[in-house]
Motif scaffolding. Structure first.
Motif, PDB file in Angstrom:
ATOM      1  N   UNK A 266     -38.523 -19.482  -4.689  1.00  0.00           N
ATOM      2  CA  UNK A 266     -39.851 -19.965  -4.264  1.00  0.00           C
ATOM      3  C   UNK A 266     -40.970 -19.573  -5.226  1.00  0.00           C
ATOM      4  N   UNK A 267     -40.800 -18.465  -5.926  1.00  0.00           N
ATOM      5  CA  UNK A 267     -41.829 -18.054  -6.887  1.00  0.00           C
ATOM      6  C   UNK A 267     -41.928 -19.059  -8.025  1.00  0.00           C
ATOM      7  N   UNK A 268     -40.785 -19.399  -8.628  1.00  0.00           N
ATOM      8  CA  UNK A 268     -40.821 -20.297  -9.787  1.00  0.00           C
ATOM      9  C   UNK A 268     -41.099 -21.737  -9.373  1.00  0.00           C
ATOM     10  N   UNK A 269     -40.664 -22.128  -8.168  1.00  0.00           N
ATOM     11  CA  UNK A 269     -40.934 -23.489  -7.708  1.00  0.00           C
ATOM     12  C   UNK A 269     -42.423 -23.671  -7.397  1.00  0.00           C
ATOM     13  N   UNK A 270     -43.095 -22.584  -7.039  1.00  0.00           N
ATOM     14  CA  UNK A 270     -44.519 -22.672  -6.694  1.00  0.00           C
ATOM     15  C   UNK A 270     -45.417 -22.905  -7.903  1.00  0.00           C
ATOM     16  N   UNK A 271     -44.923 -22.621  -9.107  1.00  0.00           N
ATOM     17  CA  UNK A 271     -45.767 -22.703 -10.306  1.00  0.00           C
ATOM     18  C   UNK A 271     -46.370 -24.090 -10.512  1.00  0.00           C
ATOM     19  N   UNK A 272     -45.575 -25.169 -10.522  1.00  0.00           N
ATOM     20  CA  UNK A 272     -46.197 -26.490 -10.736  1.00  0.00           C
ATOM     21  C   UNK A 272     -47.163 -26.880  -9.619  1.00  0.00           C
ATOM     22  N   UNK A 273     -46.899 -26.435  -8.395  1.00  0.00           N
ATOM     23  CA  UNK A 273     -47.816 -26.735  -7.295  1.00  0.00           C
ATOM     24  C   UNK A 273     -49.128 -25.995  -7.493  1.00  0.00           C
ATOM     25  N   UNK A 274     -49.045 -24.727  -7.912  1.00  0.00           N
ATOM     26  CA  UNK A 274     -50.260 -23.960  -8.191  1.00  0.00           C
ATOM     27  C   UNK A 274     -51.077 -24.634  -9.290  1.00  0.00           C
ATOM     28  N   UNK A 275     -50.385 -25.137 -10.315  1.00  0.00           N
ATOM     29  CA  UNK A 275     -51.072 -25.825 -11.411  1.00  0.00           C
ATOM     30  C   UNK A 275     -51.780 -27.080 -10.906  1.00  0.00           C
ATOM     31  N   UNK A 276     -51.110 -27.842 -10.043  1.00  0.00           N
ATOM     32  CA  UNK A 276     -51.690 -29.094  -9.562  1.00  0.00           C
ATOM     33  C   UNK A 276     -52.827 -28.861  -8.571  1.00  0.00           C
ATOM     34  N   UNK A 277     -52.752 -27.784  -7.790  1.00  0.00           N
ATOM     35  CA  UNK A 277     -53.889 -27.439  -6.929  1.00  0.00           C
ATOM     36  C   UNK A 277     -55.085 -27.082  -7.802  1.00  0.00           C
ATOM     37  N   UNK A 278     -54.825 -26.311  -8.865  1.00  0.00           N
ATOM     38  CA  UNK A 278     -55.888 -25.992  -9.814  1.00  0.00           C
ATOM     39  C   UNK A 278     -56.446 -27.245 -10.470  1.00  0.00           C
ATOM     40  N   UNK A 279     -55.578 -28.240 -10.687  1.00  0.00           N
ATOM     41  CA  UNK A 279     -56.021 -29.492 -11.306  1.00  0.00           C
ATOM     42  C   UNK A 279     -57.031 -30.223 -10.426  1.00  0.00           C
ATOM     43  N   UNK A 280     -56.865 -30.132  -9.109  1.00  0.00           N
ATOM     44  CA  UNK A 280     -57.827 -30.758  -8.198  1.00  0.00           C
ATOM     45  C   UNK A 280     -59.209 -30.152  -8.400  1.00  0.00           C
TER      46      UNK A 280
END
Length: 312
Positions: free
Chosen positions: A187-201
């Motif tokens: 879950x830590x490594x899978x969360x990385x792209x989601x964190x990036x895309x939330x930041x993109x918003x």
């Protein structure tokens, strides 16, 4: 452009408008997927490890949505109090400056949402761990201080980082933990792209509001690096998110079914291209919405890919 009305005065003609759309828009619904997506992904990852408790999933989902909506209301209130919003501002709920809702009412509603989320959090803690209360309190505080307090996070270059960390990484990990009772590498490594895309918003929001923010003394990342570089960074964030998934598949961390996320590439491309050559906030609204939609599509497709990979 500022409203011709006196500063901090609601639009008189709309003062008594209290339709449900006013309150719905106050939550800034296009941003709520930033709460829904991480909870879904964290739960989908947990489904690979154990039987999922539906009530815990729903409790976590509702609490996250309430905190996100409250954060948006704090944003509405404090931007108004600091004179950043006018009746012509785009991308806001507009409850105060356009609909005549009393500022204190917006603030009270935000705190009410937080109070409800705390009650739900007690239920979650009773069925998982009281350590969730500590982490949850930090998340709530981050939501408040994003635009509240003497030095709001949103006025600094760290807004994207904070949003990605709390609404991406932390929410996914909490959603996973309350189901499994543990935290693992996946879950830590899978969360990385989601964190990036939330930041993109948040980055897209700051690109749109760059000129106005600069006039009011904000020091957002978009202001510091300039509009052109900010758009390039936005495109780079999309690229890294998709490349990250390829890496996870290559390392056999997740199923090849998660390649479904690539169906969201057109929306990511539209989001990036939509900012190029634009300078007026209203012209950039489609790109801003496309960025949020890219996050939504990517997140839902990732959750579906994780579930299919588990079942097959």
């Amino acid at each position: 452009m500022q409203s011709p009305l006196p500063k901090h005065q609601p639009t008189p003609s709309l003062k008594y408008n209290r339709s449900w759309r006013v309150w719905w828009n106050l939550t800034r619904p296009h941003t709520l997927t930033a709460a829904f997506v991480p909870v879904s992904i964290g739960t989908a990852l947990a489904f690979r490890e154990t039987a999922v408790h539906l009530t815990l999933f729903l409790a976590m989902l509702i609490a996250s949505l309430l905190i996100q909506a409250a954060t948006n209301m704090f944003n509405e209130y404090y931007d108004y109090k600091r004179g950043l919003d006018s009746s012509e501002s785009v991308g806001i709920g507009g409850a105060i400056v356009r609909e005549g809702i009393a500022p204190k009412t917006v603030l009270l509603l935000a705190f009410s949402f937080i109070a409800i989320s705390i009650l739900i959090g007690v239920y979650i803690c009773m069925n998982s761990s009281w350590w969730i209360a500590v982490v949850g309190t930090i998340c709530v505080a981050a939501g408040y201080f994003y635009t509240g307090g003497p030095i709001p996070i949103a006025y600094t270059p760290f807004g994207e980082l904070a949003a990605g960390f709390f609404m991406g990484l932390i929410i996914i990990l909490i959603s996973f933990f309350i189901q499994t009772g543990t935290i693992t590498f996946v879950p830590i490594v899978v969360s990385i792209p989601i964190a990036i895309l939330v930041g993109a918003i948040l980055l897209a929001n700051n690109i749109r509001d760059l000129d106005g923010d600069q006039q009011h003394g904000r020091k957002t990342l978009a202001i510091l690096i300039g509009r052109t570089n900010a758009i390039r960074l936005l495109g780079g964030m999309f690229i890294v998110s998709f490349a990250w998934m390829i890496g996870l598949i290559a390392l056999h961390v997740v199923s090849p079914w998660t390649l479904l996320v690539f169906l969201s590439v057109p929306k990511a491309v539209a989001a990036t291209k939509g900012f190029i050559g634009k300078t007026k906030p209203i012209e950039m609204m489609p790109a801003m919405k496309a960025t949020a939609q890219a996050n939504t599509q990517f997140g839902f497709l990732l959750a579906i890919g994780l579930l299919i990979g588990h079942w097959l």
